[in-house]
Write a protein that holds these residues in place. Structure first.
Motif, PDB file in Angstrom:
ATOM      1  N   MET B   1       1.041  -1.201   0.055  1.00  0.00           N
ATOM      2  CA  MET B   1      -0.126  -0.059   0.196  1.00  0.00           C
ATOM      3  C   MET B   1       0.706   1.048  -0.138  1.00  0.00           C
ATOM      4  N   ALA B   2       0.347   2.315  -0.459  1.00  0.00           N
ATOM      5  CA  ALA B   2       1.061   3.400  -0.771  1.00  0.00           C
ATOM      6  C   ALA B   2       1.084   4.277   0.474  1.00  0.00           C
ATOM      7  N   THR B   3       2.248   5.144   0.822  1.00  0.00           N
ATOM      8  CA  THR B   3       2.318   5.887   1.945  1.00  0.00           C
ATOM      9  C   THR B   3       2.220   7.290   1.407  1.00  0.00           C
ATOM     10  N   TYR B   4       1.726   8.225   2.202  1.00  0.00           N
ATOM     11  CA  TYR B   4       1.289   9.459   2.150  1.00  0.00           C
ATOM     12  C   TYR B   4       2.172  10.489   2.875  1.00  0.00           C
ATOM     13  N   SER B   5       2.835  11.499   2.468  1.00  0.00           N
ATOM     14  CA  SER B   5       3.596  12.388   3.204  1.00  0.00           C
ATOM     15  C   SER B   5       2.615  13.463   3.691  1.00  0.00           C
ATOM     16  N   THR B   6       3.126  14.124   4.662  1.00  0.00           N
ATOM     17  CA  THR B   6       1.964  15.288   5.243  1.00  0.00           C
ATOM     18  C   THR B   6       1.600  16.288   4.392  1.00  0.00           C
ATOM     19  N   ASN B   7       2.549  16.480   3.298  1.00  0.00           N
ATOM     20  CA  ASN B   7       2.105  17.704   2.104  1.00  0.00           C
ATOM     21  C   ASN B   7       1.267  16.941   1.277  1.00  0.00           C
ATOM     22  N   GLU B   8       0.866  15.738   1.439  1.00  0.00           N
ATOM     23  CA  GLU B   8      -0.203  14.972   0.497  1.00  0.00           C
ATOM     24  C   GLU B   8      -1.425  15.232   1.076  1.00  0.00           C
ATOM     25  N   PHE B   9      -1.578  15.312   2.641  1.00  0.00           N
ATOM     26  CA  PHE B   9      -2.712  15.317   3.188  1.00  0.00           C
ATOM     27  C   PHE B   9      -4.000  16.110   2.578  1.00  0.00           C
ATOM     28  N   LYS B  10      -5.122  15.755   2.614  1.00  0.00           N
ATOM     29  CA  LYS B  10      -6.112  16.489   2.150  1.00  0.00           C
ATOM     30  C   LYS B  10      -7.473  15.865   2.557  1.00  0.00           C
ATOM     31  N   ALA B  11      -8.583  16.467   2.627  1.00  0.00           N
ATOM     32  CA  ALA B  11      -9.707  15.943   3.215  1.00  0.00           C
ATOM     33  C   ALA B  11     -10.037  14.703   2.361  1.00  0.00           C
ATOM     34  N   GLY B  12     -10.458  13.799   2.715  1.00  0.00           N
ATOM     35  CA  GLY B  12     -11.085  12.379   2.122  1.00  0.00           C
ATOM     36  C   GLY B  12      -9.922  11.434   1.961  1.00  0.00           C
ATOM     37  N   LEU B  13      -8.692  11.912   2.285  1.00  0.00           N
ATOM     38  CA  LEU B  13      -7.580  10.642   1.936  1.00  0.00           C
ATOM     39  C   LEU B  13      -7.981   9.667   3.014  1.00  0.00           C
ATOM     40  N   LYS B  14      -7.641   8.244   2.606  1.00  0.00           N
ATOM     41  CA  LYS B  14      -7.705   7.343   3.626  1.00  0.00           C
ATOM     42  C   LYS B  14      -6.425   6.877   3.983  1.00  0.00           C
ATOM     43  N   VAL B  15      -6.152   6.934   5.477  1.00  0.00           N
ATOM     44  CA  VAL B  15      -4.925   6.419   6.065  1.00  0.00           C
ATOM     45  C   VAL B  15      -4.976   5.365   7.056  1.00  0.00           C
ATOM     46  N   MET B  16      -4.054   4.911   7.526  1.00  0.00           N
ATOM     47  CA  MET B  16      -4.092   3.941   8.615  1.00  0.00           C
ATOM     48  C   MET B  16      -3.362   4.402   9.749  1.00  0.00           C
ATOM     49  N   LEU B  17      -4.232   4.467  11.265  1.00  0.00           N
ATOM     50  CA  LEU B  17      -3.643   4.920  12.137  1.00  0.00           C
ATOM     51  C   LEU B  17      -3.981   3.874  13.455  1.00  0.00           C
ATOM     52  N   ASP B  18      -2.972   3.404  13.992  1.00  0.00           N
ATOM     53  CA  ASP B  18      -3.041   2.503  15.128  1.00  0.00           C
ATOM     54  C   ASP B  18      -3.826   1.294  14.666  1.00  0.00           C
ATOM     55  N   GLY B  19      -3.577   0.641  13.487  1.00  0.00           N
ATOM     56  CA  GLY B  19      -4.369  -0.365  12.971  1.00  0.00           C
ATOM     57  C   GLY B  19      -5.812  -0.276  12.576  1.00  0.00           C
ATOM     58  N   ASP B  20      -6.051   0.950  12.490  1.00  0.00           N
ATOM     59  CA  ASP B  20      -7.553   1.212  12.073  1.00  0.00           C
ATOM     60  C   ASP B  20      -7.551   2.123  10.801  1.00  0.00           C
ATOM     61  N   PRO B  21      -8.607   1.803  10.002  1.00  0.00           N
ATOM     62  CA  PRO B  21      -8.736   2.925   8.754  1.00  0.00           C
ATOM     63  C   PRO B  21      -9.448   4.384   9.270  1.00  0.00           C
ATOM     64  N   TYR B  22      -8.957   5.214   8.538  1.00  0.00           N
ATOM     65  CA  TYR B  22      -9.313   6.624   9.040  1.00  0.00           C
ATOM     66  C   TYR B  22      -9.312   7.522   7.613  1.00  0.00           C
ATOM     67  N   THR B  23     -10.428   8.498   7.631  1.00  0.00           N
ATOM     68  CA  THR B  23     -10.416   9.491   6.550  1.00  0.00           C
ATOM     69  C   THR B  23     -10.200  10.792   7.261  1.00  0.00           C
ATOM     70  N   ILE B  24      -9.527  11.416   6.186  1.00  0.00           N
ATOM     71  CA  ILE B  24      -9.019  12.900   6.844  1.00  0.00           C
ATOM     72  C   ILE B  24     -10.088  13.666   6.647  1.00  0.00           C
ATOM     73  N   VAL B  25     -10.664  14.457   7.841  1.00  0.00           N
ATOM     74  CA  VAL B  25     -11.622  15.360   7.675  1.00  0.00           C
ATOM     75  C   VAL B  25     -11.207  16.933   7.141  1.00  0.00           C
ATOM     76  N   GLU B  26     -10.020  17.281   7.957  1.00  0.00           N
ATOM     77  CA  GLU B  26      -9.438  18.595   7.791  1.00  0.00           C
ATOM     78  C   GLU B  26      -7.840  18.396   8.101  1.00  0.00           C
ATOM     79  N   ASN B  27      -7.217  19.152   7.329  1.00  0.00           N
ATOM     80  CA  ASN B  27      -5.795  19.311   7.699  1.00  0.00           C
ATOM     81  C   ASN B  27      -5.331  20.653   7.592  1.00  0.00           C
ATOM     82  N   GLU B  28      -4.527  21.030   8.619  1.00  0.00           N
ATOM     83  CA  GLU B  28      -3.999  22.530   8.644  1.00  0.00           C
ATOM     84  C   GLU B  28      -2.608  22.321   9.021  1.00  0.00           C
TER      85      GLU B  28
END
Lengths: 308, 189
Positions: B1-28
């Protein structure tokens, strides 16, 4: 960044730029045009953008992240009080309040210290955003008030507890001391400053002196300040370090930091070191983020609203 | 699976955190001028919908979550699992009750549902925004009363109950707004 300022906004922004020039020229500060291409920055947290083939030998030159080193060369050459108003570039900085290319105002006053320059900065900010009470707060006072710790004395456990109390959950490796203080400043302390006031934060920790001289009265701190409006960092200034040997030692420490962080490590900025060796007069200098400043004046919610 | 750097973070991006899938709601992006840059991120846990706030150092990377959305046709349930079919590949997927959740009130056989798949398994089933369902149980209609504004409960063929106007009769097919869980009118015949 793609901005979306309309014509009326652009005219008001332009009027602010003219008024800023008049403000400085009335004080005998001369506009200069330092070269935008030069050596890369030494600062650990900044990334210079390379322009391939720009150097005489065919190698790269770098877009300035700030005109500081070129302006200090001018000061050493005997320019007297000078200012620059124009673009600067910082790689990777993109967001609501950040843009890779932004408008920087930087000026130097010979014979002034950081407190005298803070008065002048506050007067300029008031001219742009309207009169507000001017508040002077030490870095330590601000952290005590808004993060509940003494940033100069607190131990690692106390700082970690302050991060938790502020709801800051940093992923990955645990933050170093300055990183933890930066977390608190950017998440909690900074956003509380300059609410209805012009807040000048001074007495930064010596470890964050950047190009400021240390304060003889309290060597744990540096003669560095920042100004805040509406929770936004607007200006950063120093009573300038003019000691070439001390500056060379700081560059070496910063190279070490960049190496440890896996960032590109460049040769020390010899232009700045040569200027200091030749003799930069005792002076204070400050850099102002002009886009943020006019955004505050406009009541804008992002830089994009005041740029195209 | 691809990895994403913080500069690719945007709303809707799906990432793994502590073993669970998350969707990014907001990034500042935040950064003191002379200090370290950070991404302040709000993320929604796709398993339980809880929103958390995390901070990442600029330049750090996170693993992407293998999450995709597909329209699947609901087939039937056996009380434990709800079975869906991909209408193009005819492949079947079993969704546990936790993934169907609220949607169970509104969907019936043949309905096309938006399903979020994680590692190819159903994670969340969404009912269509509007569904047509038959009334199986309600008090007799008050004929002609279309203006009094009164309501009564009605049980639908899926087992869910909604408030309906007094004139609605058993056997009628109603249009239901599943987002609000409300009666939206009589179904168009």
């Amino acid at each position: 960044m793609t901005g979306r300022a309309d014509g009326a906004t652009l005219r008001r922004v332009g009027a602010h730029l003219s008024a800023i020039r008049r403000f400085l020229e009335a004080r005998g500060v001369l506009e200069v045009q330092p070269p935008c291409l030069g050596p890369p920055t030494m600062e650990p947290a900044l990334a210079s953008l390379a322009v391939p083939g720009a150097a005489a030998d065919g190698g790269p030159l770098y877009l300035q992240t700030s005109p500081e080193s070129a302006m200090k060369a001018m000061l050493a050459a005997g320019s007297g009080d000078i200012y620059y108003l124009g673009p600067a570039w910082r790689g990777g900085e993109q967001g609501r309040w950040h843009a890779v290319e932004f408008t920087l105002l930087e000026w130097y006053r010979t014979g002034l210290d950081h407190h005298q320059l803070m008065d002048e900065v506050a007067a300029l900010l008031a001219q742009v955003v309207g009169e507000r009470p001017v508040e002077r707060l030490s870095y330590a006072e601000a952290f005590r008030a808004h993060a509940g710790i003494d940033p100069l004395a607190a131990g690692d456990a106390e700082i970690a507890a302050a991060l938790r109390a502020a709801g800051i959950d940093l992923q990955g490796a645990a933050p170093g001391r300055d990183e933890a203080l930066d977390l608190l400043l950017s998440h909690t302390v900074g956003p509380a400053l300059g609410r209805g006031t012009i807040t000048c934060l001074h007495g930064f920790p010596a470890s964050q002196a950047a190009l400021a001289r240390l304060d003889d009265a309290d060597p744990r701190t540096a003669r560095r300040f920042e100004c805040f409006l509406d929770g936004l960092e607007i200006a950063n200034g120093y009573h300038e370090l003019t000691d070439a040997a001390a500056q060379r030692a700081r560059f070496e420490a910063e190279r070490e930091q960049r190496r440890a962080a896996g960032q590109p490590v460049h040769d020390p900025d010899e232009r700045l070191l040569a200027a200091l060796a030749a003799g930069v007069p005792d002076c204070a200098g400050v850099a102002v983020g002009v886009d943020r400043l006019v955004a505050v004046a406009e009541g804008a919610e992002s830089l994009a609203e005041v740029r195209i | 699976m691809a990895t994403y750097s913080t500069n690719e973070f945007k709303a809707g991006l799906k990432v793994m955190l502590d073993g669970d899938p998350y969707t990014i709601v907001e990034n500042e992006f935040v950064k003191p001028g002379k200090g370290q840059g950070f991404s302040r991120v709000k993320l929604r846990n796709l398993k339980n919908n809880r929103v958390v706030e995390k901070t990442f150092k600029s330049g750090e990377s996170v693993e992407g979550a293998d999450v995709m959305e597909k329209d699947l046709q609901y087939l039937y349930n056996d009380g434990e699992f709800w079975y869906f079919m991909d209408p193009t590949s005819f492949e079947q997927k079993a969704a546990p009750e936790s993934a169907v959740a609220e949607a169970a009130n509104w969907i019936k056989e043949q309905d096309l549902c938006n399903v979020i798949l994680w590692n190819d398994e159903p994670l969340q089933v969404e009912a269509p925004d509007f569904v047509d369902l038959q009334v199986v149980e309600t008090d007799p209609g008050v004929r002609g009363d279309t203006s009094s504004g009164g309501t009564k409960p009605a049980k639908l063929e899926t087992g869910a109950s909604v408030r309906v106007p007094l004139f609605i009769e058993e056997g009628e097919v109603l249009r239901i707004n599943t987002r609000k869980g409300e009666y939206a009118g009589r179904a168009n015949k």
